[in-house]
Every structure is written in C-alpha cells, then in structure tokens.
Motif scaffolding. Structure first.
Motif, PDB file in Angstrom:
ATOM      1  N   VAL A 209      27.686  28.570  48.109  1.00 47.01           N
ATOM      2  CA  VAL A 209      29.033  28.464  48.689  1.00 47.01           C
ATOM      3  C   VAL A 209      30.067  29.099  47.744  1.00 47.01           C
ATOM      4  O   VAL A 209      31.251  28.810  47.825  1.00 47.01           O
ATOM      5  CB  VAL A 209      29.404  26.989  48.959  1.00 47.01           C
ATOM      6  CG1 VAL A 209      28.532  26.400  50.060  1.00 47.01           C
ATOM      7  CG2 VAL A 209      29.290  26.143  47.683  1.00 47.01           C
ATOM      8  N   TRP A 210      29.621  29.978  46.868  1.00 48.43           N
ATOM      9  CA  TRP A 210      30.450  30.465  45.771  1.00 48.43           C
ATOM     10  C   TRP A 210      31.618  31.324  46.235  1.00 48.43           C
ATOM     11  O   TRP A 210      31.469  32.207  47.068  1.00 48.43           O
ATOM     12  CB  TRP A 210      29.594  31.263  44.791  1.00 48.43           C
ATOM     13  CG  TRP A 210      30.335  31.581  43.522  1.00 48.43           C
ATOM     14  CD1 TRP A 210      31.106  32.670  43.259  1.00 48.43           C
ATOM     15  CD2 TRP A 210      30.374  30.766  42.350  1.00 48.43           C
ATOM     16  NE1 TRP A 210      31.629  32.589  41.995  1.00 48.43           N
ATOM     17  CE2 TRP A 210      31.195  31.425  41.408  1.00 48.43           C
ATOM     18  CE3 TRP A 210      29.802  29.530  42.004  1.00 48.43           C
ATOM     19  CZ2 TRP A 210      31.446  30.903  40.141  1.00 48.43           C
ATOM     20  CZ3 TRP A 210      30.046  29.024  40.747  1.00 48.43           C
ATOM     21  CH2 TRP A 210      30.864  29.710  39.832  1.00 48.43           C
ATOM     22  N   GLU A 211      32.783  31.027  45.657  1.00 49.72           N
ATOM     23  CA  GLU A 211      33.973  31.870  45.772  1.00 49.72           C
ATOM     24  C   GLU A 211      34.692  31.822  44.437  1.00 49.72           C
ATOM     25  O   GLU A 211      34.778  30.759  43.822  1.00 49.72           O
ATOM     26  CB  GLU A 211      34.915  31.370  46.886  1.00 49.72           C
ATOM     27  CG  GLU A 211      34.378  31.584  48.289  1.00 49.72           C
ATOM     28  CD  GLU A 211      35.420  31.224  49.343  1.00 49.72           C
ATOM     29  OE1 GLU A 211      36.623  31.393  49.050  1.00 49.72           O
ATOM     30  OE2 GLU A 211      35.023  30.760  50.414  1.00 49.72           O
ATOM     31  N   TRP A 212      35.224  32.967  44.000  1.00 47.95           N
ATOM     32  CA  TRP A 212      35.911  32.980  42.717  1.00 47.95           C
ATOM     33  C   TRP A 212      37.271  32.305  42.860  1.00 47.95           C
ATOM     34  O   TRP A 212      38.049  32.653  43.735  1.00 47.95           O
ATOM     35  CB  TRP A 212      36.082  34.414  42.206  1.00 47.95           C
ATOM     36  CG  TRP A 212      34.778  35.000  41.756  1.00 47.95           C
ATOM     37  CD1 TRP A 212      34.038  35.934  42.405  1.00 47.95           C
ATOM     38  CD2 TRP A 212      34.060  34.648  40.563  1.00 47.95           C
ATOM     39  NE1 TRP A 212      32.888  36.200  41.699  1.00 47.95           N
ATOM     40  CE2 TRP A 212      32.864  35.431  40.564  1.00 47.95           C
ATOM     41  CE3 TRP A 212      34.287  33.764  39.506  1.00 47.95           C
ATOM     42  CZ2 TRP A 212      31.929  35.362  39.550  1.00 47.95           C
ATOM     43  CZ3 TRP A 212      33.336  33.697  38.487  1.00 47.95           C
ATOM     44  CH2 TRP A 212      32.188  34.485  38.523  1.00 47.95           C
ATOM     45  N   PRO A 213      37.565  31.331  41.996  1.00 51.54           N
ATOM     46  CA  PRO A 213      38.840  30.609  42.102  1.00 51.54           C
ATOM     47  C   PRO A 213      40.011  31.437  41.572  1.00 51.54           C
ATOM     48  O   PRO A 213      39.834  32.321  40.724  1.00 51.54           O
ATOM     49  CB  PRO A 213      38.613  29.375  41.227  1.00 51.54           C
ATOM     50  CG  PRO A 213      37.612  29.822  40.199  1.00 51.54           C
ATOM     51  CD  PRO A 213      36.712  30.794  40.915  1.00 51.54           C
ATOM     52  N   SER A 214      41.195  31.150  42.081  1.00 54.06           N
ATOM     53  CA  SER A 214      42.415  31.761  41.538  1.00 54.06           C
ATOM     54  C   SER A 214      42.682  31.159  40.166  1.00 54.06           C
ATOM     55  O   SER A 214      42.084  30.154  39.770  1.00 54.06           O
ATOM     56  CB  SER A 214      43.594  31.494  42.471  1.00 54.06           C
ATOM     57  OG  SER A 214      43.875  30.100  42.517  1.00 54.06           O
TER      58      SER A 214
END
Length: 309
Positions: A209-214
């Motif tokens: 479920v990976w997304e790069w965080p701000s």
C-alpha cells in the motif's frame, strides 16, 4: 555558621506506586497525542504504512541505547516470547491504527478499554489461572459497557466498530506477555527488541500500500515514533515499579485526554453513551485489577509459612 543547603526533591524520593501512577498517566497522554498524529497522517497514508513508520522511527530513537550498551544489552533467554509479543503487538497495532482512522477517537478509545477484560479471560483460558465469580461478574459488567456504547438496535452496528475491540483482544495478549517479560528483562531492551522485530515485519504489508509521504506527514510520522517510544517506556517502567492494580486506573485518563485533543483538532464531541459505557468498562477493569492484587497477596501470605518449613 554556614548557610543551610538547599535540597531538591528527586524522582527517586517519590514512592514506587506514585512513580508508577505518574508514568502511567504520562503514557496515557503520549498514546492520546499519538492517536491525533495518526489521524493527521491518515489523510495521505494507509494505516498499515503508518504502522511501519511508527516502528521505524521508534527504532531510530532507541538505537542510541544499543550503541551505548552494545549487543550484550539485548541478551535474553526468552527470544520466543519476545517474538510472540511482537507478532501479537503488531496485529493489535494494525487493528488499532485502522480503527482510529474510521471511528470517532473517543468512541474507539472507550471500546478499547476492554483490554483488561480480555486479559482476564486470557489468564483463565490460556494461562489456566484461577478466576473467581467476582472477577467473572466484573468482566461481564465490562462487556455490558461495550453494549451501552454500541447500543445495538438503536444505532447501526458497522464492522468498523469491531476494530477497536479486536485490537483490545490482541493488546490483552501483549499485556500478558509484557507483564511476564518485565519480571526478568530490562525495560529499554524490551522496547528495543520489540521494534527490531516489528519494523521489518511491518514493512512487508506496508509495501503493498506504499505511497511516499509529504514532508509535513513525514514530520507527523517522526513525532509518532518519538511519542510512541516515550509512552511505551513509561508504560513498561510503570508495570515494573508497581502492581497493575495500582497503575491501571490511571490508564483511563486516555479518554479525557483524547476527547479534549480530538475536540480541538477535529471538532469531535463524544455523546453521553460513550462516557457512560466507558465508565462501566473502566470501573469493572479497575475492580478486576484490585481483586487480582488481593488474591495475589492472600496467596503469597498463605505460601510464606510453607517456605519457612
């Protein structure tokens, strides 16, 4: 004549039960702040990914202890119990992080107060400890408190409402393991070993479920790791300093803490049924803890004459 020396109260001068109560209150505040930060981070990230970052940054904050003490500080004769505690704790974390992103925070916390009730059942069915009628009655009363909060038949019961209760079941298992480990293991070592195991374990599902965080959310995640580390250290040390019956009542400060914070952060206002149900659950759990302590004292007193023979 020399002037009198000024004396300052030190933490060591405070009795162990009071220290335990203060540390448990600190842990309750820390976990409440962590819940707010998780809700903010959930605007961008999946709860499972937040759990990984919580473990990753928590590990980073306790690694200096490892560098100072070396690998010898991690020696343990109970690696299997540490692994079990980490797996159970990670399961609780996934369920809990999910629940606080989809439910009002005060309601989730109130339902999660069932941890001692599950711990009592676990002590009987898993550890085969004797549990008397009084404690079973208090446990039943506690679960009636859950019904007060959920009010089946009056409001729609959703699967989301089950998440904090499921998390409580896993947390109860973790509490039993922590209490057992704390008798022989160092406080910081327990937290470090837990994070050493949980970080890679939590990375595997997070990759799906990976997304790069701000940068903003990355700041929240860093704070989550820091606050979680402080809270867990305080919690573990609290159990080492005093009986569970003495410190557990202070854990219920989580509800007013989180209700206050959620009101200003998200405008959430818990209804009266949440407070009533939480009060019933808390009262039953406190009674259970006090009853267990009394039974333990009576058992110790009965065994003392035999030890002198």
């Amino acid at each position: 004549m020399s002037p009198p020396k000024l004396s300052f109260n030190r933490i060591d001068a405070i009795s162990a039960p009071v220290q335990g109560a203060l540390l448990m209150t600190l842990a309750a505040l820390g976990f409440s702040i962590m819940n707010i930060l998780i809700r903010y981070a959930a605007d961008e990230l999946h709860p499972i990914q937040i759990a990984f970052f919580r473990n990753f940054f928590a590990l980073a904050f306790v690694l200096p202890w490892l560098f100072r003490h070396g690998l010898a500080g991690l020696r343990t004769e109970r690696p299997g119990m540490h692994l079990a505690r980490s797996v159970v704790g990670l399961s609780a974390m996934f369920c809990w992080f999910t629940s606080i992103t989809i439910l009002p925070l005060a309601e989730a916390v109130a339902l999660n107060f069932t941890v001692p009730l599950f711990a009592t059942a676990g002590a009987y069915f898993i550890l085969r400890e004797a549990v008397g009628v009084r404690r079973w009655s208090a446990t039943l009363a506690g679960f009636l408190g859950v019904i007060v909060i959920l009010r089946p038949g009056f409001v729609e019961i959703t699967p989301a409402m089950a998440m904090p209760v499921i998390a409580a079941g896993f947390m109860a298992g973790s509490v039993l393991l922590v209490k057992t480990l704390s008798r022989t293991e160092d406080t910081v070592a327990m937290v470090l070993i837990m994070n050493l195991i949980m970080t890679p374990l939590s990375l595997i599902p997070a990759l799906f479920v990976w997304e790069w965080p701000s940068w903003t959310v990355l700041g929240y995640l860093t704070l989550i790791g820091l606050v979680a580390t402080i809270a867990h250290l305080a919690l573990t040390k609290s159990y080492r300093l005093a009986d569970a019956s003495a410190v557990i009542p202070f854990d219920y400060a989580r509800l007013p803490f989180v209700a206050f914070l959620a009101y200003f952060a998200f405008g959430e206002v818990p209804d009266e049924w949440t407070w009533i149900g939480a009060g019933i659950i808390a009262a039953s759990a406190i009674y259970i803890a006090q009853r267990e302590a009394k039974v333990a004292r009576e058992r110790t007193a009965a065994e003392a004459p035999r030890a002198q023979i």
